[in-house]
Design an enzyme around this catalytic site. Structure first.
Site, PDB file in Angstrom:
ATOM      1  N   CYS A   1      12.663  -3.945   3.577  1.00  0.00           N
ATOM      2  CA  CYS A   1      12.312  -4.853   2.476  1.00  0.00           C
ATOM      3  C   CYS A   1      13.149  -4.518   1.245  1.00  0.00           C
ATOM      4  O   CYS A   1      12.983  -3.468   0.633  1.00  0.00           O
ATOM      5  CB  CYS A   1      10.828  -4.714   2.138  1.00  0.00           C
ATOM      6  SG  CYS A   1      10.388  -5.560   0.600  1.00  0.00           S
TER       7      CYS A   1
ATOM      8  N   GLY B   1      -0.547   0.644  -5.029  1.00  0.00           N
ATOM      9  CA  GLY B   1      -1.826  -0.017  -4.830  1.00  0.00           C
ATOM     10  C   GLY B   1      -2.895   0.550  -5.721  1.00  0.00           C
ATOM     11  O   GLY B   1      -3.067   1.773  -5.775  1.00  0.00           O
TER      12      GLY B   1
ATOM     13  N   ASN C   1       0.582   0.520   5.919  1.00  0.00           N
ATOM     14  CA  ASN C   1       1.301  -0.228   4.900  1.00  0.00           C
ATOM     15  C   ASN C   1       2.116  -1.297   5.611  1.00  0.00           C
ATOM     16  O   ASN C   1       2.931  -0.980   6.468  1.00  0.00           O
ATOM     17  CB  ASN C   1       2.218   0.715   4.116  1.00  0.00           C
ATOM     18  CG  ASN C   1       3.134  -0.008   3.135  1.00  0.00           C
ATOM     19  OD1 ASN C   1       4.187   0.496   2.780  1.00  0.00           O
ATOM     20  ND2 ASN C   1       2.747  -1.182   2.680  1.00  0.00           N
ATOM     21  N   GLY C   2       1.879  -2.540   5.229  1.00  0.00           N
ATOM     22  CA  GLY C   2       2.602  -3.637   5.861  1.00  0.00           C
ATOM     23  C   GLY C   2       1.657  -4.759   6.215  1.00  0.00           C
ATOM     24  O   GLY C   2       0.498  -4.750   5.808  1.00  0.00           O
TER      25      GLY C   2
ATOM     26  N   TYR D   1      11.866  -3.799  -6.974  1.00  0.00           N
ATOM     27  CA  TYR D   1      10.671  -3.754  -7.805  1.00  0.00           C
ATOM     28  C   TYR D   1       9.645  -2.689  -7.410  1.00  0.00           C
ATOM     29  O   TYR D   1       9.074  -2.032  -8.266  1.00  0.00           O
ATOM     30  CB  TYR D   1       9.981  -5.133  -7.769  1.00  0.00           C
ATOM     31  CG  TYR D   1       8.560  -5.121  -8.268  1.00  0.00           C
ATOM     32  CD1 TYR D   1       8.281  -5.051  -9.632  1.00  0.00           C
ATOM     33  CD2 TYR D   1       7.480  -5.152  -7.381  1.00  0.00           C
ATOM     34  CE1 TYR D   1       6.970  -5.019 -10.094  1.00  0.00           C
ATOM     35  CE2 TYR D   1       6.167  -5.127  -7.847  1.00  0.00           C
ATOM     36  CZ  TYR D   1       5.921  -5.060  -9.194  1.00  0.00           C
ATOM     37  OH  TYR D   1       4.643  -5.020  -9.653  1.00  0.00           O
TER      38      TYR D   1
ATOM     39  N   CYS E   1       0.839  -1.188   0.000  1.00  0.00           N
ATOM     40  CA  CYS E   1       0.000   0.000   0.000  1.00  0.00           C
ATOM     41  C   CYS E   1       0.876   1.239   0.000  1.00  0.00           C
ATOM     42  O   CYS E   1       2.062   1.185   0.299  1.00  0.00           O
ATOM     43  CB  CYS E   1      -0.874   0.035   1.242  1.00  0.00           C
ATOM     44  SG  CYS E   1      -1.905  -1.434   1.418  1.00  0.00           S
TER      45      CYS E   1
ATOM     46  N   CYS F   1      15.482  -7.187   4.830  1.00  0.00           N
ATOM     47  CA  CYS F   1      14.743  -8.442   4.780  1.00  0.00           C
ATOM     48  C   CYS F   1      14.919  -8.993   3.370  1.00  0.00           C
ATOM     49  O   CYS F   1      14.817  -8.260   2.390  1.00  0.00           O
ATOM     50  CB  CYS F   1      13.258  -8.211   5.065  1.00  0.00           C
ATOM     51  SG  CYS F   1      12.262  -9.710   4.818  1.00  0.00           S
TER      52      CYS F   1
HETATM   53  P1  5GP Z   1       5.643 -13.542 -13.732  1.00  0.00           P
HETATM   54  O1  5GP Z   1       6.453 -13.926 -14.935  1.00  0.00           O
HETATM   55  O2  5GP Z   1       6.206 -14.119 -12.491  1.00  0.00           O
HETATM   56  O3  5GP Z   1       4.197 -13.860 -13.939  1.00  0.00           O
HETATM   57  O4  5GP Z   1       5.697 -11.964 -13.605  1.00  0.00           O
HETATM   58  C1  5GP Z   1       6.935 -11.303 -13.518  1.00  0.00           C
HETATM   59  C2  5GP Z   1       6.668  -9.829 -13.601  1.00  0.00           C
HETATM   60  O5  5GP Z   1       5.857  -9.436 -12.509  1.00  0.00           O
HETATM   61  C3  5GP Z   1       7.907  -8.977 -13.539  1.00  0.00           C
HETATM   62  O6  5GP Z   1       7.878  -8.077 -14.635  1.00  0.00           O
HETATM   63  C4  5GP Z   1       7.810  -8.198 -12.251  1.00  0.00           C
HETATM   64  O7  5GP Z   1       8.171  -6.845 -12.471  1.00  0.00           O
HETATM   65  C5  5GP Z   1       6.385  -8.278 -11.887  1.00  0.00           C
HETATM   66  N1  5GP Z   1       6.164  -8.400 -10.439  1.00  0.00           N
HETATM   67  C6  5GP Z   1       7.011  -8.762  -9.474  1.00  0.00           C
HETATM   68  N2  5GP Z   1       6.429  -8.736  -8.273  1.00  0.00           N
HETATM   69  C7  5GP Z   1       5.190  -8.331  -8.478  1.00  0.00           C
HETATM   70  C8  5GP Z   1       4.097  -8.080  -7.611  1.00  0.00           C
HETATM   71  O8  5GP Z   1       4.179  -8.214  -6.390  1.00  0.00           O
HETATM   72  N3  5GP Z   1       2.963  -7.634  -8.210  1.00  0.00           N
HETATM   73  C9  5GP Z   1       2.866  -7.458  -9.562  1.00  0.00           C
HETATM   74  N4  5GP Z   1       1.709  -7.021 -10.074  1.00  0.00           N
HETATM   75  N5  5GP Z   1       3.871  -7.685 -10.398  1.00  0.00           N
HETATM   76  C10 5GP Z   1       5.010  -8.121  -9.859  1.00  0.00           C
HETATM   77 FE1  SF4 Z   2       8.551  -9.560   1.873  1.00  0.00          FE
HETATM   78 FE2  SF4 Z   2      10.986  -9.565   2.952  1.00  0.00          FE
HETATM   79 FE3  SF4 Z   2      10.597 -10.353   0.430  1.00  0.00          FE
HETATM   80 FE4  SF4 Z   2      10.323  -7.786   1.098  1.00  0.00          FE
HETATM   81  S1  SF4 Z   2      12.191  -8.993   1.124  1.00  0.00           S
HETATM   82  S2  SF4 Z   2       8.985  -8.951  -0.256  1.00  0.00           S
HETATM   83  S3  SF4 Z   2       9.443  -7.960   3.140  1.00  0.00           S
HETATM   84  S4  SF4 Z   2       9.824 -11.363   2.287  1.00  0.00           S
HETATM   85 MG    MG Z   3       7.755  -5.843 -14.341  1.00  0.00          MG
END
Ligand code: 5GP
Ligand code: SF4
Ligand code: MG
Length: 459
Positions: free
Chosen positions: A236, A28, A102-103, A242, A2, A434
């Protein structure tokens, strides 16, 4: 995940919150909400599913206030309801409490049962509501003391912006899992998850809210408490990899610099000697791909174009539908790719579904060889601290070897950043982060019932 925002003492507080939330929209898109507090202390809760759109903006423009608390909520499967949209607003002895979180609180289920045993009634399934109840139970004199008391025994990740009566509060868990920054605009305190939300309102970045800090601002001035037992920092690392915007600073470091450095290191760890060009999967890996290009000397090309106008409602459960989903969001530029050996840089692979679709698209556009480079290590476990990664069964890297993943995605070579490489590349690394979803090194005891523990805001 968030985004949270707060401002106090500004005649344009509502408008500032609206702008701030625009800048935190990437954190979000499931729902957006603002609690506006009028000069006489009356709060108004405005929430809407989806993003800060035209309708929400018009509603906000009719609600001027001098204090505002705002929230953008990240999508989670199943619990996408307006009841779970934040901020949470409740009436208590000390005045109205508006809370944006957020968290993820890892012991929320236990704390909630404890409260329910005492007769508490909850209006949502969010972990965040637990904090509101605990604050309402506190008899401490000052709002910050009530918050500090409420947070004793609350474990997990929380960055909070809360208004209580005339006081604006902020807090960060002792491990500093999620970012939160304090800015200044015409003497007023402005709080936001990322500095990009301070930039948009013209506020000057002052400092981070420190891990374990409870901060308060009201007519009596500004105060800080450090009421918790000290814990090792566990920021994190995925925020750098990302989640956060590259124009932001989080945890005191530049996201752009972090990603470039990740990209450069990736090129050292996993060069692609036969490749002719490098491109990103826009937008999240743009900066990392630039770093890769810089280090490798390969030209940076725009080989994938992302459509920014695709809504979040495009859901297709069938396999054909999933391929279509990738096609709706991205398209390949044949003129760039045809006949070439290419490096595709992405920040992470979660399920592998999107990546597989993109690789197929790049091959269809005529790529001779596809070398996939990922600027983080394999995601092998879920996150319990605020990022909505799926269960282990759905994580491609939790269930397959590297050659199996490469084969399944259809790439010629695959290189993931090492854990040491990632932690060495981010600002102030390698300690204080983390990395549980990559390393399995979870800072809290392993959750007993993950689904239960993730019942919360899921952000
Ligand atoms: P996958 O191939 O695993 O389906 O998607 C990878 C893509 O999802 C990457 O481009 C990455 O930037 C994106 N991505 C990584 N983590 C997340 C997330 O938590 N939420 C969303 N919506 N995209 C994510
Ligand atoms: Fe979650 Fe830790 Fe991974 Fe960040 S690094 S996404 S807080 S498990
Ligand atoms: Mg991506």
């Amino acid at each position: 995940m968030c985004g949270i925002f707060g401002v106090r003492g500004h005649p344009d507080a509502t408008h500032l919150a609206q702008l701030g939330l625009y800048s935190l929209q990437h954190r979000g898109q499931e729902s957006v909400g603002v609690v506006v507090v009028e000069a006489d202390g009356t709060p108004h809760l405005l929430r809407s599913m989806g993003t800060m759109d035209e309708e929400m903006s018009v509603r906000l423009s009719k609600r001027p206030g001098k204090m505002a608390v705002g929230h953008t909520r990240y999508s989670t499967a199943g619990s996408s309801t307006i009841e779970n949209a934040q901020p949470v607003l409740a009436r208590s002895r000390g005045g109205y409490i508006a809370l944006a979180h957020n968290g993820n609180i890892v012991n929320a289920a236990e704390l909630r049962m404890e409260l329910e045993d005492k007769g508490a009634i909850f209006s949502s399934t969010m972990d965040s509501e637990v904090i509101v109840h605990r604050m309402a139970h506190s008899t401490a004199a000052r709002p910050e003391e009530r918050l500090a008391e409420a947070l004793q025994g609350v474990d997990g990740a929380y960055s909070l912006v809360i208004s209580v009566g005339d006081t604006l509060l902020a807090a960060r868990d002792p491990r500093g899992w999620r970012p939160l920054v304090l800015g200044r605009l015409n003497g007023c305190a402005v709080l936001a998850s990322e500095t990009c939300a301070l930039d948009i309102v013209g506020a000057k970045v002052e400092r981070e809210i420190a891990p374990g800090e409870v901060f308060a601002v009201d007519a009596d001035g500004e105060r800080s408490l450090f009421p918790f037992e000290r814990k090792d920092r566990k920021q994190c690392v995925f925020e750098y990899v990302y989640f956060a915007r590259p124009d932001s600073r989080v945890f005191g470091g530049s996201v752009d610099r972090a990603r470039r450095s990740l990209g450069r290191r990736l090129a050292v760890e996993h060069p692609a000697p036969s490749a002719e060009l490098v491109f990103s999967v826009p937008d999240s890996s743009n900066s990392a791909a630039l770093g890769f290009a810089e280090q490798s000397g390969l030209p940076y090309e725009l080989a994938l174009i992302r459509n920014h106008y695709v809504g979040r409602t495009f859901i297709q459960p069938t396999q054909a539908g999933r391929d279509a989903k990738v096609k709706v969001k991205y398209n390949a530029v044949r003129e760039v790719i045809e006949g070439k050996s290419v490096v595709m840089v992405d920040d992470s692979i979660v399920r592998g579904t999107t990546t597989r679709g993109l690789v197929a698209m790049v091959r269809n556009a005529g790529a001779r060889e596809v070398h996939l480079r990922i600027s983080s290590p394999p995601v092998t476990g879920p996150c319990y601290y605020g990022i909505d990664t799926p269960n282990r069964e759905e994580l491609i890297a939790a269930n397959n070897t590297l050659p199996e993943i490469a084969k399944s995605l259809g790439v010629d070579t695959l290189g993931y950043m090492s854990l040491e490489g990632m932690l060495g590349a981010v600002p102030d690394g390698p300690h204080g982060f983390c990395h549980a979803c990559f390393s399995g090194d979870y800072p809290t005891p392993p959750p007993i019932d993950p689904d239960k523990l993730r019942f919360g805001c899921g952000c």
